[in-house]
Design an enzyme around this catalytic site. Sequence first.
Site, PDB file in Angstrom:
ATOM      1  N   CYS A 134      -0.054   3.701   2.752  1.00  0.00           N
ATOM      2  CA  CYS A 134       0.700   3.639   4.224  1.00  0.00           C
ATOM      3  C   CYS A 134       2.037   3.917   4.169  1.00  0.00           C
ATOM      4  O   CYS A 134       2.353   3.526   5.344  1.00  0.00           O
ATOM      5  CB  CYS A 134       0.252   1.439   4.226  1.00  0.00           C
ATOM      6  SG  CYS A 134      -0.858   1.180   3.855  1.00  0.00           S
ATOM      7  N   CYS A 142       0.712  -0.811   0.211  1.00  0.00           N
ATOM      8  CA  CYS A 142      -0.340   0.207  -0.123  1.00  0.00           C
ATOM      9  C   CYS A 142       0.908   1.364  -0.044  1.00  0.00           C
ATOM     10  O   CYS A 142       1.430   1.674   1.167  1.00  0.00           O
ATOM     11  CB  CYS A 142      -0.663   0.028   0.901  1.00  0.00           C
ATOM     12  SG  CYS A 142      -1.835   1.810   1.666  1.00  0.00           S
TER      13      CYS A 142
END
Length: 147
Positions: free
Chosen positions: A72, A69
């Site tokens: 993230c 991600c």
Amino acid sequence: MTDPVHIVCPHCEAVNRLAHERLNDTPVCGKCARELFVGMPIDVNTERFNKHIERNDIPVLVDFWAEWCGPCKMMAPAYQQAARRLEPRIRLLKVDTEHLQDLAARYNIRSIPTLALFRNGREVARQPGAMDVNGIVSWVDALMRHA
């Protein structure tokens, strides 16, 4: 004088009991003698997650994330900086939803990153999406003022 608080050691997982007034005194674990607050989020597995959520008397902030991600990864340094600013009032954990799909399913995590604040073993607030360090700290501080 306030009631003692229970703090789970980030190293050996022992549950330590100490006076609330001592949280800022760089307390060490009674079992392994290492610092109870390390100024960094703790990567956890399901067992460690459960222990920290259930046994810490201080609130626990969890970053649900995954290695693949992009947002993230962008938020990771901010979350680490937030740990230095929020501890010892708040314990910070990281849950890799790719490897801990049981936790992602249990908490119905549909987007990552997602921050969730737990108190007394229960989720009390959730914030999806990447945030900078000031956003993380402000969000937590606002929640703690209304708790």
